[in-house]
Write a protein that holds these residues in place. Structure first.
Motif, PDB file in Angstrom:
ATOM      1  N   GLY A  73      63.066  25.661  37.117  1.00 46.87           N
ATOM      2  CA  GLY A  73      62.459  24.327  37.163  1.00 46.87           C
ATOM      3  C   GLY A  73      61.533  24.151  38.339  1.00 46.87           C
ATOM      4  N   VAL A  74      61.981  24.593  39.517  1.00 48.75           N
ATOM      5  CA  VAL A  74      61.122  24.499  40.704  1.00 48.75           C
ATOM      6  C   VAL A  74      59.894  25.376  40.539  1.00 48.75           C
ATOM      7  CG1 VAL A  74      60.963  25.011  43.169  1.00 48.75           C
ATOM      8  CG2 VAL A  74      62.999  23.877  42.264  1.00 48.75           C
ATOM      9  N   SER A  75      60.076  26.582  40.003  1.00 47.27           N
ATOM     10  CA  SER A  75      58.946  27.494  39.797  1.00 47.27           C
ATOM     11  C   SER A  75      57.928  26.892  38.827  1.00 47.27           C
ATOM     12  CB  SER A  75      59.443  28.842  39.261  1.00 47.27           C
ATOM     13  OG  SER A  75      60.321  29.463  40.173  1.00 47.27           O
ATOM     14  N   ALA A  76      58.420  26.280  37.751  1.00 50.24           N
ATOM     15  CA  ALA A  76      57.518  25.662  36.773  1.00 50.24           C
ATOM     16  C   ALA A  76      56.768  24.483  37.383  1.00 50.24           C
ATOM     17  CB  ALA A  76      58.314  25.200  35.554  1.00 50.24           C
ATOM     18  N   THR A  77      57.459  23.699  38.219  1.00 45.84           N
ATOM     19  CA  THR A  77      56.803  22.568  38.884  1.00 45.84           C
ATOM     20  C   THR A  77      55.662  23.044  39.768  1.00 45.84           C
ATOM     21  OG1 THR A  77      58.878  21.337  38.898  1.00 45.84           O
ATOM     22  CG2 THR A  77      57.152  20.586  40.393  1.00 45.84           C
ATOM     23  N   VAL A  78      55.923  24.064  40.562  1.00 48.36           N
ATOM     24  CA  VAL A  78      54.894  24.606  41.452  1.00 48.36           C
ATOM     25  C   VAL A  78      53.735  25.183  40.647  1.00 48.36           C
ATOM     26  CG1 VAL A  78      54.398  26.388  43.172  1.00 48.36           C
ATOM     27  CG2 VAL A  78      56.503  25.048  43.340  1.00 48.36           C
ATOM     28  N   ALA A  79      54.060  25.917  39.572  1.00 52.16           N
ATOM     29  CA  ALA A  79      53.014  26.519  38.750  1.00 52.16           C
ATOM     30  C   ALA A  79      52.127  25.441  38.114  1.00 52.16           C
ATOM     31  CB  ALA A  79      53.639  27.393  37.676  1.00 52.16           C
ATOM     32  N   CYS A  80      52.721  24.376  37.611  1.00 46.67           N
ATOM     33  CA  CYS A  80      51.938  23.301  36.986  1.00 46.67           C
ATOM     34  C   CYS A  80      51.115  22.545  38.015  1.00 46.67           C
ATOM     35  CB  CYS A  80      52.866  22.349  36.236  1.00 46.67           C
ATOM     36  SG  CYS A  80      53.640  23.071  34.776  1.00 46.67           S
ATOM     37  N   PHE A  81      51.666  22.374  39.223  1.00 42.35           N
ATOM     38  CA  PHE A  81      50.926  21.709  40.293  1.00 42.35           C
ATOM     39  C   PHE A  81      49.633  22.469  40.603  1.00 42.35           C
ATOM     40  CE2 PHE A  81      50.007  21.443  44.870  1.00 42.35           C
ATOM     41  CZ  PHE A  81      49.826  20.081  45.020  1.00 42.35           C
ATOM     42  N   PHE A  82      49.761  23.766  40.807  1.00 42.99           N
ATOM     43  CA  PHE A  82      48.566  24.560  41.100  1.00 42.99           C
ATOM     44  C   PHE A  82      47.690  24.746  39.862  1.00 42.99           C
ATOM     45  CE2 PHE A  82      51.131  25.743  44.813  1.00 42.99           C
ATOM     46  CZ  PHE A  82      50.185  25.549  45.803  1.00 42.99           C
ATOM     47  N   GLY A  83      48.307  24.634  38.672  1.00 42.11           N
ATOM     48  CA  GLY A  83      47.503  24.648  37.462  1.00 42.11           C
ATOM     49  C   GLY A  83      46.581  23.443  37.384  1.00 42.11           C
ATOM     50  N   GLY A  84      47.085  22.272  37.808  1.00 39.77           N
ATOM     51  CA  GLY A  84      46.233  21.081  37.858  1.00 39.77           C
ATOM     52  C   GLY A  84      45.093  21.247  38.839  1.00 39.77           C
ATOM     53  N   ILE A  85      45.385  21.835  40.001  1.00 36.13           N
ATOM     54  CA  ILE A  85      44.337  22.111  40.989  1.00 36.13           C
ATOM     55  C   ILE A  85      43.300  23.069  40.405  1.00 36.13           C
ATOM     56  CG2 ILE A  85      43.865  23.250  43.199  1.00 36.13           C
ATOM     57  CD1 ILE A  85      46.473  22.105  44.241  1.00 36.13           C
ATOM     58  N   LEU A  86      43.785  24.112  39.712  1.00 39.78           N
ATOM     59  CA  LEU A  86      42.871  25.084  39.113  1.00 39.78           C
ATOM     60  C   LEU A  86      41.973  24.426  38.068  1.00 39.78           C
ATOM     61  CD1 LEU A  86      41.963  28.030  38.768  1.00 39.78           C
ATOM     62  CD2 LEU A  86      43.796  28.290  37.074  1.00 39.78           C
ATOM     63  N   LEU A  87      42.552  23.548  37.247  1.00 38.68           N
ATOM     64  CA  LEU A  87      41.773  22.875  36.204  1.00 38.68           C
ATOM     65  C   LEU A  87      40.624  22.072  36.784  1.00 38.68           C
ATOM     66  CD1 LEU A  87      41.312  21.821  33.309  1.00 38.68           C
ATOM     67  CD2 LEU A  87      42.991  20.026  33.795  1.00 38.68           C
ATOM     68  N   ILE A  88      40.919  21.204  37.742  1.00 34.84           N
ATOM     69  CA  ILE A  88      39.856  20.361  38.294  1.00 34.84           C
ATOM     70  C   ILE A  88      38.901  21.188  39.139  1.00 34.84           C
ATOM     71  CG2 ILE A  88      41.111  19.654  40.377  1.00 34.84           C
ATOM     72  CD1 ILE A  88      38.969  17.356  38.173  1.00 34.84           C
ATOM     73  N   GLY A  89      39.395  22.277  39.759  1.00 38.79           N
ATOM     74  CA  GLY A  89      38.529  23.167  40.518  1.00 38.79           C
ATOM     75  C   GLY A  89      37.542  23.893  39.626  1.00 38.79           C
ATOM     76  N   VAL A  90      37.996  24.343  38.452  1.00 38.35           N
ATOM     77  CA  VAL A  90      37.103  25.008  37.505  1.00 38.35           C
ATOM     78  C   VAL A  90      36.035  24.038  37.003  1.00 38.35           C
ATOM     79  CG1 VAL A  90      37.002  26.008  35.182  1.00 38.35           C
ATOM     80  CG2 VAL A  90      38.746  26.777  36.797  1.00 38.35           C
ATOM     81  N   ILE A  91      36.451  22.801  36.720  1.00 38.37           N
ATOM     82  CA  ILE A  91      35.475  21.790  36.292  1.00 38.37           C
ATOM     83  C   ILE A  91      34.417  21.597  37.373  1.00 38.37           C
ATOM     84  CG2 ILE A  91      35.172  19.332  35.813  1.00 38.37           C
ATOM     85  CD1 ILE A  91      37.865  19.381  34.380  1.00 38.37           C
ATOM     86  N   ASP A  92      34.847  21.521  38.628  1.00 44.35           N
ATOM     87  CA  ASP A  92      33.908  21.365  39.733  1.00 44.35           C
ATOM     88  C   ASP A  92      32.906  22.507  39.788  1.00 44.35           C
ATOM     89  OD1 ASP A  92      34.053  19.014  41.095  1.00 44.35           O
ATOM     90  OD2 ASP A  92      35.522  19.676  42.564  1.00 44.35           O
ATOM     91  N   ARG A  93      33.372  23.729  39.510  1.00 41.72           N
ATOM     92  CA  ARG A  93      32.498  24.902  39.597  1.00 41.72           C
ATOM     93  C   ARG A  93      31.540  24.993  38.412  1.00 41.72           C
ATOM     94  NH1 ARG A  93      31.673  27.655  44.074  1.00 41.72           N
ATOM     95  NH2 ARG A  93      31.397  29.578  42.875  1.00 41.72           N
TER      96      ARG A  93
END
Length: 267
Positions: A73-93
């Motif tokens: 559960g903790v691993s999935a939370t961390v992965a999804c958190f950074f997944g959100g960062i990756l999503l908006i970061g890709v949009i920015d690029r």
């Protein structure tokens, strides 16, 4: 449509339409109140950062650990958190723009632009497009957070509305100076903000029928990542652009304190 869904959609719409406030400021303000804007952008960042780490991330971790156990559960939370960062970061690029579409610019500087300059029209339209694409995941974030916890949804909607104000300036002024048409500039500014309720509708139509504790936990963690990225990459740099760095930090602290107090009172 029941009220539990209608109100989150309304919140997202109002947050998106805040770009119109930026247009009004650009057209009617004679000077930029740099201290106020710097503080407001910092306040918005403070609300987003506090909500992301204290509420959304924690709620996601609670939901996912209940479903998958502590480690997974903790691993999935961390992965999804950074997944959100990756999503908006890709949009920015990937989204083309002449400049950071979230960077607030002083009204005085933008009024120095040459009237009826056709290059400004392309700049304004492209900026509106870039902001619209950036706002799409923000609409999903606002809606899903409000659907899970109305208090959090209101806080996020207010924070996003504040950060949409300088976007309205960035879109409307170039278009106005390219066309001389205030109405057209205002409409395109509002249109860029309407990407947020479109994102909310997509979340309602696609995500809500599939909603489960696991999916909600993943979405909340991703939303936290998106908002932390927006705060660090867009809001705080924009606030500092006004040359009021300390005022911006005061705003961040005030936003965190205001959010903490609100959650305590509504607990």
């Amino acid at each position: 449509m029941n009220s539990s869904i209608a109100f989150p959609l309304l919140l997202t719409l109002l947050a998106g339409l805040a770009t119109g406030i930026g247009s009004a400021i650009a057209f009617f303000a004679h000077r930029t109140n740099v201290r106020f804007l710097s503080f407001s952008l910092g306040l918005s960042a403070g609300v987003m950062i506090y909500v992301s780490f204290v509420e959304l991330f924690a709620e996601s971790q609670t939901l996912l650990t209940a479903q998958w156990g502590a480690t997974a559960g903790v691993s999935a939370t961390v992965a999804c958190f950074f997944g959100g960062i990756l999503l908006i970061g890709v949009i920015d690029r990937l989204v083309p723009s002449f400049e950071n579409p979230h960077e607030a610019r002083p009204v005085e500087e933008m009024r120095e632009s040459k009237p009826r300059d056709p290059k400004l029209m392309r700049m304004g339209v492209m900026t509106a497009l870039a902001i619209g694409i950036h706002n799409f995941p923000e609409g999903i974030a606002t809606f899903t957070a409000a659907a899970e916890n109305l208090t959090l949804g209101v806080a996020i909607a207010v924070a996003i509305a504040i950060h949409n104000i300088p976007e309205g300036i960035a879109v409307s002024i170039p278009i106005y100076y390219a066309t001389g048409d205030r109405g057209k500039a205002f409409r395109l500014s509002l249109l860029s903000g309407l990407a947020e309720p479109v994102g909310a509708l997509l979340a309602y139509l696609v995500l809500m029928p599939l909603m489960s504790p696991t999916l909600m936990g993943c979405i909340l963690a991703a939303v936290a990542g998106i908002m932390v990225y927006i705060s660090i990459d867009e809001l705080l740099p924009a606030a500092r652009e006004y040359g009021e760095a300390h005022i911006a930090i005061y705003g961040v602290v005030a936003g965190m304190a205001l959010m903490a107090l609100s959650l305590i009172m509504l607990a």
